[in-house]
Design an enzyme around this catalytic site. Sequence first.
Site, short mmCIF file in Angstrom:
data_model
loop_
_atom_site.label_atom_id
_atom_site.label_comp_id
_atom_site.label_asym_id
_atom_site.label_seq_id
_atom_site.Cartn_x
_atom_site.Cartn_y
_atom_site.Cartn_z
N GLU A 91 -7.26 0.73 -4.48
CA GLU A 91 -7.30 0.58 -3.02
C GLU A 91 -8.65 0.05 -2.52
OE1 GLU A 91 -6.06 4.52 -1.93
OE2 GLU A 91 -4.04 4.16 -2.68
N ASP A 108 -13.13 5.74 2.77
CA ASP A 108 -11.72 5.78 3.16
C ASP A 108 -11.35 7.18 3.67
OD1 ASP A 108 -8.96 5.89 3.27
OD2 ASP A 108 -8.62 4.94 1.34
N LYS A 159 2.85 11.39 -3.36
CA LYS A 159 1.85 10.65 -4.15
C LYS A 159 0.92 11.60 -4.92
CE LYS A 159 -1.75 7.15 -3.31
NZ LYS A 159 -2.24 6.22 -2.29
N ASP A 218 0.88 -1.17 0.00
CA ASP A 218 0.00 0.00 0.00
C ASP A 218 0.92 1.22 0.00
OD1 ASP A 218 -1.63 2.11 0.66
OD2 ASP A 218 -2.27 1.33 2.60
#
Length: 624
Positions: A183, A205, A83, A20
């Site tokens: 994800e 999330d 990211k 991850d």
Amino acid sequence: MPFIELNVLNNAADPILGIDLGTTNSLAAIWRDGRPQVLRHEGNDGRVPSALYFPENGDKPIVGQKVREQALVDPRGTVFSIKRFMGRGLADMEGELSSVQFPAKEGEHGLIQFDIRGRLYTPQELSALILMRVHDLACNALGGQHLNRAVITVPAYFDDSQRQATRDAARLAGLQVERIINEPTAASLAYGLDQKKEGTIAVYDLGGGTFDVSILSIEDGVFRVLSTSGDTHLGGDDFDRLLVGLALEDLRSKVDAETARDPAFLQALRLAAERTKMELSSRLEAEYHLVVPESDLRYHREIRRSEFDALAGPLVERTLDACRRAMSDAGLEAKDIDEVVLVGGSTRIPLVRQTVEEFFGRKPHSELNPDEVVALGAAVQGHILAGGTRDILLMDVVSLSLGLETVGGGVDKVILRNSPIPCQATETYTTNVDNQTGIEFNVVQGERELAGDCRSLGKFELEGIPPMPAGMARVAARFQIDANGMLSVTAKEQSTGTTAKIDVEPMHGLTDDEVETMLKASYDNAQDDFDRRRVADLKVEIDRMARATRAHLDEARPKLDPETLEDIDEALTAADAAASVNDPDAIQKVRDELERATLPLAAVLMDEVAKQAVAGKTLEEASE
Ligand code: AMP
């Protein structure tokens, strides 16, 4: 024993890592011993902060945990949240550049690059450094076994160019990418939802800095993303900021403008706020405190979960706006959703869970650690790709919390409900009165706040504690549950090593219905239990304060004026009568009054200590 279903895939040939690669933290997991497991390094939870620090002298960059410390000393050398820049052009990123403390430039095809101490880096290269660190630690955790095949997760909304950048980063890190997966798909895999014939899944999330919601469909084991929505600047940090704001408001008169801008002060305050927020996820009230020795600043307040919820409500409501958008884009209504999955550390906030449950009209999956569920799902995918076969694993979890009765009748929960077994946890205790040589431990099971409302599993006594003043002894109580669900509790006095132990079978004689009834009772009585627990704890505190006052009153009497002595006497009389007071506010008053009345006594004693220290003696020697 309750269980959660996970995919179990047996007999894989060459294991494939699941990684991850997160905005804030990254994590690796692998299929081992019949289930996905996070790869942890010694004394660590396995998470690697996705952060870099480039030393000024041009030395090799530092990756991971140490970067946070460096950020305090030299914030100008740090790179966070890389990211966000993967596969993006400079033109798209104007408002985002503050997380990288180096100048951004336009590279090939308009893509972003950073000029770091005279060398140009693409976001892929920077992510590769993070992946290398994650990979190294994962191989260490595997005892030096070198694996270089990996499944890597990306947000469902990543476009081709962002996915390609992630692939490139992995390749640069020396990894062979077996698959890039979404994800939310990984989280669904971790919960075994690919076993469903068909259905719809909402994955909610809420992490540290971002919020994503994805609506997936599943058909014959194949996931499809129907829609995604979210907010790239909404997460746990915003909840921390609310508490930071609250403290700054309280401290307005004590903190000057310069301190309020001081990065070290703000960082300490942010950490205190985060600690408080986390505590409020498991308790109805928390101490919010901060001490800054450099500026001689102390801050303390108690905050109730209900106060926090009132502050946090609008943020949680914003996540629902995104959920509504995602539902409408997918052409679905809340009632069409079959499964809801929680991901991200901030979904531990009870208000978040409750709001999500109400919105979708069903209980979300939250049995797995929300910080780990994506990496676990990537490991499941890795196992599927490595050729494993399918099975269903019943993963046992602890059905009712296990803990110890405290002085005063409260419960200290040591292993929380829903912890996967096997597991272990240790809490440290001390003696309550001077020269106490034994402690009785009552091991209890249940969710209620008072031991009397829980199930007692057994009692045992630790004897042989060397006589010493109250509060000095250190006794570690270690709870261990083995794979068969057997609990052993061992108490060990640290200075002598004396131990005592009990073994019990927590579920013996308990039916599933009884467990349900116990859980329901804990929800029904939550506020009442909380008040009763508070009263019990306050009684213990008042008793301790009254004993300490009486122990020192005579020696200080000549130095106190008659009014103060009368005040103390009155407060002590009220303290003696406190045993029969059961109203939380009334008993809090008794405690506060005793503290106020004895302040002059404390001042006299402190004075005495200071004098004796100057004379080179302790208080005990002096009063002999
Ligand atoms: P993630 O990015 O998923 O690791 O989430 C990290 C965020 O989760 C941070 O903002 C943490 O403060 C938050 N978090 C972690 N544990 C808790 C907790 N017990 N209660 C509330 N927030 C938490």
